[in-house]
Design an enzyme around this catalytic site. Structure first.
Site, PDB file in Angstrom:
ATOM      1  N   TYR A 334      -6.380 -16.042  -2.783  1.00 27.89           N
ATOM      2  CA  TYR A 334      -5.989 -16.316  -4.180  1.00 27.89           C
ATOM      3  C   TYR A 334      -4.921 -15.369  -4.718  1.00 27.89           C
ATOM      4  O   TYR A 334      -4.646 -15.376  -5.920  1.00 27.89           O
ATOM      5  CB  TYR A 334      -7.196 -16.174  -5.122  1.00 27.89           C
ATOM      6  CG  TYR A 334      -8.509 -16.666  -4.595  1.00 27.89           C
ATOM      7  CD1 TYR A 334      -8.743 -18.021  -4.376  1.00 27.89           C
ATOM      8  CD2 TYR A 334      -9.547 -15.772  -4.326  1.00 27.89           C
ATOM      9  CE1 TYR A 334      -9.964 -18.466  -3.903  1.00 27.89           C
ATOM     10  CE2 TYR A 334     -10.771 -16.216  -3.859  1.00 27.89           C
ATOM     11  CZ  TYR A 334     -10.976 -17.560  -3.643  1.00 27.89           C
ATOM     12  OH  TYR A 334     -12.183 -17.997  -3.180  1.00 27.89           O
ATOM     13  N   CYS A 361      -5.008  -9.486  13.140  1.00 27.22           N
ATOM     14  CA  CYS A 361      -3.718  -9.919  13.668  1.00 27.22           C
ATOM     15  C   CYS A 361      -3.229 -11.083  12.834  1.00 27.22           C
ATOM     16  O   CYS A 361      -3.300 -12.245  13.246  1.00 27.22           O
ATOM     17  CB  CYS A 361      -3.863 -10.337  15.112  1.00 27.22           C
ATOM     18  SG  CYS A 361      -4.341  -8.935  16.085  1.00 27.22           S
TER      19      CYS A 361
HETATM   20  N1  LLP Z   1     -21.903 -22.072 -11.320  1.00 33.08           N
HETATM   21  C1  LLP Z   1     -21.249 -22.872 -10.478  1.00 33.08           C
HETATM   22  C2  LLP Z   1     -21.656 -24.261 -10.348  1.00 33.08           C
HETATM   23  C3  LLP Z   1     -20.170 -22.379  -9.729  1.00 33.08           C
HETATM   24  O1  LLP Z   1     -19.519 -23.191  -8.913  1.00 33.08           O
HETATM   25  C4  LLP Z   1     -19.800 -21.027  -9.846  1.00 33.08           C
HETATM   26  C5  LLP Z   1     -18.704 -20.474  -9.068  1.00 33.08           C
HETATM   27  C6  LLP Z   1     -20.539 -20.205 -10.725  1.00 33.08           C
HETATM   28  C7  LLP Z   1     -21.577 -20.781 -11.458  1.00 33.08           C
HETATM   29  C8  LLP Z   1     -20.240 -18.748 -10.913  1.00 33.08           C
HETATM   30  O2  LLP Z   1     -18.986 -18.523 -11.442  1.00 33.08           O
HETATM   31  P1  LLP Z   1     -18.550 -17.022 -11.820  1.00 33.08           P
HETATM   32  O3  LLP Z   1     -19.400 -16.584 -12.984  1.00 33.08           O
HETATM   33  O4  LLP Z   1     -18.780 -16.174 -10.631  1.00 33.08           O
HETATM   34  O5  LLP Z   1     -17.128 -17.136 -12.171  1.00 33.08           O
HETATM   35  N2  LLP Z   1     -14.609 -17.340  -4.386  1.00 33.08           N
HETATM   36  C9  LLP Z   1     -13.923 -17.361  -5.665  1.00 33.08           C
HETATM   37  C10 LLP Z   1     -14.807 -17.797  -6.771  1.00 33.08           C
HETATM   38  C11 LLP Z   1     -15.428 -19.157  -6.549  1.00 33.08           C
HETATM   39  C12 LLP Z   1     -16.320 -19.552  -7.656  1.00 33.08           C
HETATM   40  C13 LLP Z   1     -17.117 -20.732  -7.251  1.00 33.08           C
HETATM   41  N3  LLP Z   1     -18.076 -21.160  -8.204  1.00 33.08           N
HETATM   42  C14 LLP Z   1     -13.329 -15.986  -5.930  1.00 33.08           C
HETATM   43  O6  LLP Z   1     -13.478 -15.107  -5.102  1.00 33.08           O
HETATM   44  O7  LLP Z   1     -12.684 -15.775  -6.959  1.00 33.08           O
END
Ligand code: LLP
Length: 431
Positions: A334, A361
């Site tokens: 990202y 790598c």
């Molecule tokens: N609820 C649902 C249905 C979700 O899909 C997500 C995150 C959350 C709650 C929690 O969202 P948060 O509060 O953490 O923003 N890998 C990405 C983030 C992907 C988020 C996916 N869903 C990153 O590293 O930024």
């Protein structure tokens, strides 16, 4: 400093949760994930207290455990009396094995297999968040076979663009998640769900995206979801008992990011919901929120050892570390921003600009570019702040690199929550 759990001690060393990071790197080796247990609990309480204040009884936060899923985090969530969101058999199994009360678990995911559905029911998962019609019908059949009536909510897409990174934006009509309100399909699915004998429909869910600082997308989502609840009441005579507004509040990765008062934001959303209730003459259902990042991100820090400092004259500088995209893929995915420090030289001048590179790598294996930092030497400890969310949980074994351990810090003491992966662990499944 970015967060109040980060400081510098008399030796000029970076401290985290009041502990000397250089000593911790010596004790456990690097790369090393550190987690500040008190900070995690502080955030969980922040959410819980605000939700108790603004929303009806029984409204609780769920920790979105995709952000950080280990047995210890589920134990902490259980002790703090908050619910969890799980998206896979792996997350459910980890929670189950930690002793988490599974009736407080919400099972998410846009493609739950029949095997997933059975496994979740057998594990005693409290609620399903149903994503689509195929899943609804499968869940109805399997619940019937297993002799239960499964409590569920429907995931809807409210059709909102929250102005965050495309890959972490989830609430738009064309998103792969949920059923669109705009197209009328959400109402159709609600009607079908109400006819399913083995499903107890309790309400609705939406999640607009992640790393969002403004209140506006949440307020708009609350507004749209509540209008839908009113429509479901009028057209289908369905009284929603639960409205889950997902997660998504942003955190401070750099000094340019604002510091958010989550309690205040929750109050703003609550005001909109109260207005809507009055307008439609409906009582407010239980409200759920699913924070992941904002509970755990600033409770984490990663320590690395610097291996080389490469100055490409007239071009750019690289500081290579003993980790990278295998323990933190977020820049590669990202272009996520971070803040770095040279932990053993906190009082030296930051007069060096460099890209921090991992050891895979792969040219894209970077922690970030153009960091202004103290010029390090081989053997120095480089710390990356705010790595509690989506780092350990997204780590991989690319290039057969073993994953780092997780060490929890609490009241001046450190303890191991996840062991360092060994080379034998890497080979464990090879035959
Ligand atoms: N609820 C649902 C249905 C979700 O899909 C997500 C995150 C959350 C709650 C929690 O969202 P948060 O509060 O953490 O923003 N890998 C990405 C983030 C992907 C988020 C996916 N869903 C990153 O590293 O930024």
């Amino acid at each position: 400093m970015l967060c109040d759990n980060i400081s510098t001690n008399r030796e000029g060393h970076l401290t985290f949760a009041g502990m000397d990071t250089v000593s911790l790197a010596e004790k456990y080796g690097t790369p090393l994930y550190l987690m500040d247990e008190n900070k995690i609990r502080e955030h969980m309480r922040e959410y819980k207290t605000a939700m108790e204040k603004y929303f009806p009884e029984g409204s609780v936060p769920e920790f979105a455990s995709k952000a950080f899923s280990t047995k210890q985090i589920y134990r902490i969530a259980s002790e703090e009396g908050i619910d969890i969101d799980a998206v896979s058999q792996g997350e459910i199994y980890t929670a189950l094995k930690s002793g988490f009360p599974m009736e407080r678990c919400f099972f998410h995911g846009n493609n739950k297999t029949d095997g997933d559905i059975r496994f979740a029911i057998e594990s005693g998962v409290g609620y399903f968040v149903i994503d689509n019609e195929d899943e609804l019908l499968a869940l109805d059949i399997i619940s019937g076979e297993m002799g239960i009536k499964q409590k569920s909510i429907l995931r809807l897409s409210p059709g909102i663009d929250p102005h965050t990174h495309k890959k972490i934006s989830t609430g738009s009509v064309e998103s792969k998640f949920g059923v669109a309100i705009e197209t009328g399909q959400a109402l159709e699915l609600t009607e079908k769900a109400l006819k399913c004998e083995n499903i107890e429909l309790l309400g609705f869910h939406c999640h607009v995206g992640s790393q969002i600082f403004e209140s506006e997308p949440f307020i708009t989502a609350a507004d749209i979801m509540f209008s839908f609840i009113a429509e479901a009441k009028n057209k289908l005579n369905f009284n929603a008992k639960m409205l889950n507004l997902g997660g998504g509040f942003g955190v401070r990765y750099t000094e340019n990011d604002p510091l958010i008062d989550y309690g205040e934001k929750i109050g703003e959303v609550a005001a909109v919901l109260d207005d809507k209730c009055n307008k439609y003459g409906i009582s407010l259902p239980k409200i759920m929120l699913e924070p992941g990042r904002s509970v755990i991100a600033d409770a984490g820090m990663t320590l690395y050892t610097v291996g080389s400092v490469k100055e490409i004259k007239g071009y750019k500088n690289y500081v290579s570390i003993d980790g990278g995209m295998t323990d933190n893929p977020r820049y590669a995915l990202y272009e996520a921003e971070y803040t770095v420090e040279i932990a053993n030289k906190m009082n030296a001048e930051k007069n060096f600009v460099a890209t921090v590179a991992g050891r895979c790598c792969e040219s894209g294996d970077l922690i970030g570019e153009d960091f202004k930092m103290v010029k390090p030497q081989r053997g120095d400890i480089l710390a990356v702040m705010t790595t509690g969310a989506y780092n350990h949980s997204m780590a991989s074994n690319y290039n057969r690199v073993p994953r780092p351990p997780v060490v929890m810090l609490k009241n001046g003491k450190d303890y191991l929550a996840v062991k360092r992966e060994s080379l034998e662990d890497i080979l464990r499944l090879d035959v």
